[in-house]
Motif scaffolding. Structure first.
Motif, PDB file in Angstrom:
ATOM      1  N   ARG A 145      -0.601   2.606   0.445  1.00 23.44           N
ATOM      2  CA  ARG A 145       0.581   2.074  -0.237  1.00 23.44           C
ATOM      3  C   ARG A 145       1.460   3.219  -0.749  1.00 23.44           C
ATOM      4  NH1 ARG A 145       0.035  -3.133  -1.645  1.00 23.44           N
ATOM      5  NH2 ARG A 145      -2.208  -2.863  -1.900  1.00 23.44           N
ATOM      6  N   GLU A 146       0.795   4.202  -1.337  1.00 24.47           N
ATOM      7  CA  GLU A 146       1.500   5.363  -1.890  1.00 24.47           C
ATOM      8  C   GLU A 146       2.317   6.061  -0.801  1.00 24.47           C
ATOM      9  OE1 GLU A 146       2.252   8.508  -4.817  1.00 24.47           O
ATOM     10  OE2 GLU A 146       1.888   6.350  -4.857  1.00 24.47           O
ATOM     11  N   LEU A 147       1.707   6.199   0.374  1.00 23.57           N
ATOM     12  CA  LEU A 147       2.354   6.903   1.480  1.00 23.57           C
ATOM     13  C   LEU A 147       3.673   6.262   1.884  1.00 23.57           C
ATOM     14  CD1 LEU A 147      -0.476   7.728   3.972  1.00 23.57           C
ATOM     15  CD2 LEU A 147       1.250   9.302   3.129  1.00 23.57           C
ATOM     16  N   ILE A 148       3.672   4.942   1.988  1.00 20.33           N
ATOM     17  CA  ILE A 148       4.879   4.288   2.480  1.00 20.33           C
ATOM     18  C   ILE A 148       5.884   4.012   1.370  1.00 20.33           C
ATOM     19  CG2 ILE A 148       3.794   3.225   4.487  1.00 20.33           C
ATOM     20  CD1 ILE A 148       3.783   0.580   2.804  1.00 20.33           C
ATOM     21  N   ARG A 149       5.440   4.061   0.115  1.00 18.05           N
ATOM     22  CA  ARG A 149       6.371   3.710  -0.959  1.00 18.05           C
ATOM     23  C   ARG A 149       7.124   4.892  -1.520  1.00 18.05           C
ATOM     24  NH1 ARG A 149       3.883   0.324  -5.379  1.00 18.05           N
ATOM     25  NH2 ARG A 149       5.964   0.507  -6.218  1.00 18.05           N
ATOM     26  N   ARG A 150       6.433   5.935  -1.902  1.00 21.02           N
ATOM     27  CA  ARG A 150       7.130   7.003  -2.583  1.00 21.02           C
ATOM     28  C   ARG A 150       7.079   8.297  -1.797  1.00 21.02           C
ATOM     29  NH1 ARG A 150       6.062   7.179  -8.699  1.00 21.02           N
ATOM     30  NH2 ARG A 150       6.970   9.139  -8.081  1.00 21.02           N
ATOM     31  N   ARG A 151       6.468   8.272  -0.619  1.00 19.75           N
ATOM     32  CA  ARG A 151       6.178   9.511   0.074  1.00 19.75           C
ATOM     33  C   ARG A 151       5.446  10.407  -0.901  1.00 19.75           C
ATOM     34  NH1 ARG A 151      11.630  10.872   3.467  1.00 19.75           N
ATOM     35  NH2 ARG A 151      12.343   8.725   3.637  1.00 19.75           N
ATOM     36  N   ALA A 152       4.179  10.234  -0.913  1.00 21.52           N
ATOM     37  CA  ALA A 152       3.278  10.869  -1.887  1.00 21.52           C
ATOM     38  C   ALA A 152       3.780  12.240  -2.312  1.00 21.52           C
ATOM     39  CB  ALA A 152       1.898  10.993  -1.267  1.00 21.52           C
ATOM     40  N   ARG A 153       3.665  12.501  -3.576  1.00 23.11           N
ATOM     41  CA  ARG A 153       4.121  13.777  -4.131  1.00 23.11           C
ATOM     42  C   ARG A 153       3.601  14.962  -3.348  1.00 23.11           C
ATOM     43  NH1 ARG A 153       3.649  13.354 -10.623  1.00 23.11           N
ATOM     44  NH2 ARG A 153       4.522  11.262 -10.719  1.00 23.11           N
ATOM     45  N   GLY A 154       4.457  15.910  -3.111  1.00 24.79           N
ATOM     46  CA  GLY A 154       4.018  17.125  -2.450  1.00 24.79           C
ATOM     47  C   GLY A 154       3.849  16.941  -0.963  1.00 24.79           C
ATOM     48  N   PHE A 155       4.301  15.833  -0.440  1.00 27.48           N
ATOM     49  CA  PHE A 155       4.080  15.524   0.958  1.00 27.48           C
ATOM     50  C   PHE A 155       5.456  15.255   1.558  1.00 27.48           C
ATOM     51  CE2 PHE A 155       1.229  12.657   3.794  1.00 27.48           C
ATOM     52  CZ  PHE A 155       0.967  13.714   4.625  1.00 27.48           C
ATOM     53  N   ALA A 156       6.067  16.289   2.118  1.00 26.02           N
ATOM     54  CA  ALA A 156       7.437  16.157   2.606  1.00 26.02           C
ATOM     55  C   ALA A 156       7.451  15.868   4.099  1.00 26.02           C
ATOM     56  CB  ALA A 156       8.213  17.443   2.334  1.00 26.02           C
ATOM     57  N   PHE A 157       8.031  14.746   4.491  1.00 23.12           N
ATOM     58  CA  PHE A 157       8.164  14.465   5.918  1.00 23.12           C
ATOM     59  C   PHE A 157       9.384  13.592   6.150  1.00 23.12           C
ATOM     60  CE2 PHE A 157       6.368  10.290   5.165  1.00 23.12           C
ATOM     61  CZ  PHE A 157       5.393  10.496   4.188  1.00 23.12           C
ATOM     62  N   ASP A 158       9.935  13.713   7.368  1.00 27.09           N
ATOM     63  CA  ASP A 158      11.157  12.985   7.689  1.00 27.09           C
ATOM     64  C   ASP A 158      10.875  11.620   8.295  1.00 27.09           C
ATOM     65  OD1 ASP A 158      12.487  15.252   6.841  1.00 27.09           O
ATOM     66  OD2 ASP A 158      12.525  16.121   8.848  1.00 27.09           O
ATOM     67  N   GLY A 159       9.637  11.409   8.712  1.00 26.16           N
ATOM     68  CA  GLY A 159       9.286  10.127   9.311  1.00 26.16           C
ATOM     69  C   GLY A 159       7.779  10.028   9.417  1.00 26.16           C
ATOM     70  N   LEU A 160       7.311   8.802   9.629  1.00 32.23           N
ATOM     71  CA  LEU A 160       5.875   8.543   9.559  1.00 32.23           C
ATOM     72  C   LEU A 160       5.407   7.675  10.728  1.00 32.23           C
ATOM     73  CD1 LEU A 160       3.166   8.416   7.895  1.00 32.23           C
ATOM     74  CD2 LEU A 160       4.176   6.498   6.641  1.00 32.23           C
ATOM     75  N   ILE A 161       4.376   8.161  11.414  1.00 30.56           N
ATOM     76  CA  ILE A 161       3.649   7.338  12.383  1.00 30.56           C
ATOM     77  C   ILE A 161       2.352   6.945  11.685  1.00 30.56           C
ATOM     78  CG2 ILE A 161       2.483   7.250  14.622  1.00 30.56           C
ATOM     79  CD1 ILE A 161       4.529   9.286  15.658  1.00 30.56           C
ATOM     80  N   PHE A 162       2.136   5.653  11.559  1.00 27.84           N
ATOM     81  CA  PHE A 162       1.155   5.156  10.594  1.00 27.84           C
ATOM     82  C   PHE A 162       0.239   4.116  11.236  1.00 27.84           C
ATOM     83  CE2 PHE A 162       0.769   2.438   6.496  1.00 27.84           C
ATOM     84  CZ  PHE A 162      -0.388   3.110   6.121  1.00 27.84           C
ATOM     85  N   SER A 163      -1.049   4.322  11.080  1.00 24.08           N
ATOM     86  CA  SER A 163      -2.012   3.325  11.528  1.00 24.08           C
ATOM     87  C   SER A 163      -2.699   2.744  10.298  1.00 24.08           C
ATOM     88  CB  SER A 163      -3.041   3.982  12.450  1.00 24.08           C
ATOM     89  OG  SER A 163      -4.020   3.038  12.824  1.00 24.08           O
TER      90      SER A 163
END
Lengths: 344, 344
Positions: free
Chosen positions: B107-125
């Motif tokens: 949930r954290e990954l898709i909602r706030r882009r976890a702190r300290g985790f910079a990315f422009d897009g996400l491939i997610f399983s």
């Protein structure tokens, strides 16, 4: 919806923007009450700090890179499984890349930090590059090399004692009464250093037992994978004097060799005993299960991350920090591919 | 040695710093002759552009994240092997993370882009999160979800037709004359959606053949791994009326089930036929080899990267871009675990 800023958080919490920054970035201590107010406002506004800008201010990317030859090699994915949570616990995210063992790709990584690839430190498993080539590494780059040390350098090495482990694996085959022992996985100098150490251990075990190595039974393979293991085993079984045991330089090689043996109706271990290296989960489920050298992967992952974060913390790369060699433990695990069903 | 700066490059090349910046960052066109002079100076000085600063100026991190439940699952490492080179070819580096299927982490990954985790897009399983929960995803986040679509949303899905594939796998067992068919891998609603689709296909194949599903033979497992496959198979073999065939929801489950069967002296496929899912390399080398559903992993990797980079290029996340569902091809691969040694 406009994204919340640090100023919005400050306004809602009734504190100065500098105080919010102190909470978020840890620049200066704040009281517990203030921290609680700020954290409440952060949660309420779903505020997301600008990580890229923050790291830039610190001169850090907040990331480490882990680079291995092949990501689909179970040994490396099991190791990554240990590295990633530890790096994250230390405040670092993990970039993963594979080199396919390409020396140019490997050289680029350690020399200029490939363009567009920002990381504060590197855990590196070289394959195409000999360790002496690592002397060219950017001295500002914190670097931990996976594998036993073969050349001087001011970076760290983390690995097991490959010669001792290979000697034990071969001695295990000899102790079972096997006398025509093959080795699959040798690789030529100067690259393929892990393979050369394993061949050295294989030879030492023969010497210990006053046995001669039949050089025709030492088979080179380009990779340590299933296909190469199967191909080498087929060549061995085509001989008029096939081996009665094989030391395989990885479990994948052993699983490929097992496949080739059973395909021909050759029984394992009755006709030929097999031992691998790495203790990947697959070898605990194969039929028969695979005897192997089990490196302490948890310790390797933990030590590699710990050494790298220490170097990053010092902010000095390899300059002025002596390189250490950390030897993780290993143990021999005898299963059905050498002991037979009796091992159950 | 002091690190070369953009000014050093400009001085050596005899051009302005702005011109060097134009070459490095592509902000404005330069003549071929100027580009050649600048590139020569960059090479000579081993100049390394400040990637973090450059990406910040563009509002980009230059990275995509690929997040899977478990990195040591061969299906995911084989997929990563396809994703990483394609992302790099598109100018993006790949951050890899695993969630252990923890819903909070996901949930954290898709909602706030976890702190300290910079990315422009996400491939997610996703695993712990039901797809309907993905509706909470940050609308500015370019997102591609691996797996079949089960809920509406403006992000993309890339996967195979799980129901059809599972129906074919089960029909293959029925076509061999098997009538007491078990399923290993079912997972409860609302998470475990991939598992539920496979159970649906399993039921449809029974309906097609006018056979009843014995509900006692549908076994749930917390994970799709070897240990869970072995445990479920032991339970099935403890029954007074064990199955004569098993549809396993992953190859790892099938390899675990195979291990448990052989351990008991139960013959595969003579006593019980097994079919898996994923077509991982391990199943091509096991003894017997594993029949399976083979998804087109190359196509899945290529499409996921292509869709994600397209969304990042538009700079809009999921806002105003319709989500598409891409169905990659799959095929049934029958091997020894259903056909016997005759399959060789």
């Amino acid at each position: 919806m406009r994204e919340a800023t640090l100023r919005d958080v400050a306004r809602l919490a009734g504190v100065s923007p500098r105080t919010v920054s102190n909470v978020v970035n840890g620049y200066a201590p704040v009281t517990e009450a203030t921290r609680a107010k700020v954290e409440k406002a952060i949660a309420e506004l779903d505020y997301r700090p600008n990580v890229v800008a923050r790291n830039l201010a610190r001169g850090r990317s907040g990331q480490i890179a882990v680079v291995v030859p092949y990501l689909d090699t179970p040994y490396f994915s099991e190791l990554l499984q240990g590295i990633i949570p530890r790096a994250r616990a230390g405040g670092y995210n993990v970039l993963v890349d594979q080199t396919d063992g390409d020396p140019e790709h490997e050289r680029e990584l350690i020399r200029r930090r490939a363009r567009g690839f920002a990381f504060d430190g590197l855990i590196f498993s070289p394959l195409g590059l000999a360790q002496r080539d690592l002397a060219d590494a950017d001295p500002t780059l914190p670097l931990v090399v996976l594998g036993e040390r073969s050349a001087a350098g001011s970076f760290d090495h983390v690995g097991i004692d490959d010669v001792a482990a290979s000697r034990e694996a071969t001695a295990h085959l000899i102790s079972l009464g096997r006398r025509r022992i093959a080795a699959i996985g040798d690789q030529p100098y100067p690259t393929g250093e892990a393979a050369q150490l394993r061949t050295t251990g294989f030879r030492q075990a023969h010497l210990d037992a006053a046995l001669e190595v039949d050089e025709a039974l030492v088979i080179g393979t380009p990779r340590f994978n299933r296909a190469d293991g199967a191909g080498a085993m087929r060549r061995l079984l085509n001989r008029s004097d096939p081996p009665d045991a094989v030391f395989c330089y990885s479990d994948l090689v052993a699983l490929g060799a097992l496949h080739a043996a059973l395909e021909r109706g050759v029984r394992v271990p009755e006709d030929v005993a097999l031992i691998g290296y790495d203790d990947i989960e697959e070898g605990r489920y194969s039929n028969p299960t695979i005897s192997t050298v089990s490196p302490d992967k948890e310790a390797i992952a933990a030590t590699a991350v710990e050494r790298l974060l220490m170097r990053i913390g010092l902010g000095r790369g390899t300059e002025g920090v002596a390189g250490v060699e950390v030897r993780a433990a290993h143990r021999l695990v005898a299963r059905e591919s050498t002991l037979g069903r009796a091992a159950r």
